[in-house]
Design an enzyme around this catalytic site. Sequence first.
Site, PDB file in Angstrom:
ATOM      1  N   ASP A  67     -12.056   8.566  -2.046  1.00 62.39           N
ATOM      2  CA  ASP A  67     -12.678   7.539  -1.210  1.00 62.39           C
ATOM      3  C   ASP A  67     -13.675   8.171  -0.245  1.00 62.39           C
ATOM      4  O   ASP A  67     -13.752   9.394  -0.123  1.00 62.39           O
ATOM      5  CB  ASP A  67     -11.613   6.755  -0.432  1.00 62.39           C
ATOM      6  CG  ASP A  67     -10.481   7.649   0.089  1.00 62.39           C
ATOM      7  OD1 ASP A  67     -10.771   8.765   0.561  1.00 62.39           O
ATOM      8  OD2 ASP A  67      -9.313   7.237   0.017  1.00 62.39           O
ATOM      9  N   ASP A 136       1.458   1.298   5.532  1.00 61.51           N
ATOM     10  CA  ASP A 136       1.535  -0.047   4.972  1.00 61.51           C
ATOM     11  C   ASP A 136       1.549  -0.045   3.450  1.00 61.51           C
ATOM     12  O   ASP A 136       1.425  -1.084   2.813  1.00 61.51           O
ATOM     13  CB  ASP A 136       0.370  -0.906   5.479  1.00 61.51           C
ATOM     14  CG  ASP A 136      -0.999  -0.322   5.122  1.00 61.51           C
ATOM     15  OD1 ASP A 136      -1.050   0.731   4.456  1.00 61.51           O
ATOM     16  OD2 ASP A 136      -2.017  -0.916   5.531  1.00 61.51           O
ATOM     17  N   HIS A 138      -0.648   1.580   1.425  1.00 66.79           N
ATOM     18  CA  HIS A 138      -1.928   1.669   0.737  1.00 66.79           C
ATOM     19  C   HIS A 138      -2.116   3.035   0.078  1.00 66.79           C
ATOM     20  O   HIS A 138      -1.561   4.034   0.531  1.00 66.79           O
ATOM     21  CB  HIS A 138      -3.099   1.353   1.683  1.00 66.79           C
ATOM     22  CG  HIS A 138      -3.443   2.424   2.666  1.00 66.79           C
ATOM     23  ND1 HIS A 138      -3.138   2.341   4.002  1.00 66.79           N
ATOM     24  CD2 HIS A 138      -4.102   3.606   2.510  1.00 66.79           C
ATOM     25  CE1 HIS A 138      -3.595   3.420   4.617  1.00 66.79           C
ATOM     26  NE2 HIS A 138      -4.177   4.206   3.731  1.00 66.79           N
ATOM     27  N   GLU A 143      -6.056  -1.505   0.623  1.00 66.46           N
ATOM     28  CA  GLU A 143      -5.155  -2.079   1.613  1.00 66.46           C
ATOM     29  C   GLU A 143      -4.257  -3.136   0.968  1.00 66.46           C
ATOM     30  O   GLU A 143      -4.487  -3.570  -0.161  1.00 66.46           O
ATOM     31  CB  GLU A 143      -5.974  -2.706   2.749  1.00 66.46           C
ATOM     32  CG  GLU A 143      -6.865  -1.722   3.502  1.00 66.46           C
ATOM     33  CD  GLU A 143      -6.100  -0.816   4.466  1.00 66.46           C
ATOM     34  OE1 GLU A 143      -4.855  -0.778   4.394  1.00 66.46           O
ATOM     35  OE2 GLU A 143      -6.743  -0.133   5.274  1.00 66.46           O
TER      36      GLU A 143
END
Length: 260
Positions: A67, A136, A138, A143
């Site tokens: 990324d 979370d 991801h 996300e």
Amino acid sequence: MEVVIVPDARAGGELIADAIAALLRRKPDALLGVATGSTPLPVYQALAAKVSDGAVDASRARICQLDEYVGLPPGHPESYRSVVLREVVEPLGLPASSFMGPDGSAEDVQAACEAYDAALGAAGGVDLQLLGIGTDGHIGFNEPCSSLASRTRIKTLTEQTRRDNARFFDSLDEVPHHVITQGIGTILDARHLVLLATGEGKAQAVADTVEGPVASVVPASALQLHPHATVVVDEAAASRLRLAPYFRATYAAKPKWQGL
């Protein structure tokens, strides 16, 4: 999915570096997908040590990004291009030509996403993709509620992820709101996925990933769909795994020839 519980982050780094070294012996020009952040650093340090000691030849290895921030110039010290060059490419003694990544400063970001996705395929696909996991759940910057079939694209970061990453910047205000990330579908194209998680803060995300249902609200749970996915966790990150005794027993009985 294989789950390996190790004593600490250093042991996890050594284990994964051994797997990468074995891959490079089988396929010297392997395309290695790398993640950024503090979690994978023990992997890169252990692999660099093996190269330095002559235990493995990485001279033909290729490196690709998972990324990239949108809007940071390529030379910005916290652009992921800079981070990967600094933490992976240079320590392994690789030329800059061995590296490929998306252009987060492109005028047409969507075109840059599509070009990078196509470039990964043209390069023969990723042989081993190293992943971290967010609190979370991801992976990359996919996300919660990201499509499990998604391809490389632009994403908006949650405030939790921006706060998690603010430690790398002078202030939260400097953390970009957007990123280019390999999609979950793109990630699943890699031949081997290796997720490393350390620390108690990742324990719930790991449990949801490994033992919960496959659901877009926990993007990392998509690893359950992959034919060769390995989750390496330290004791703290494994603390909420209900099946931890089973994972320990199966790994202890694993034939050495099978590898990671």
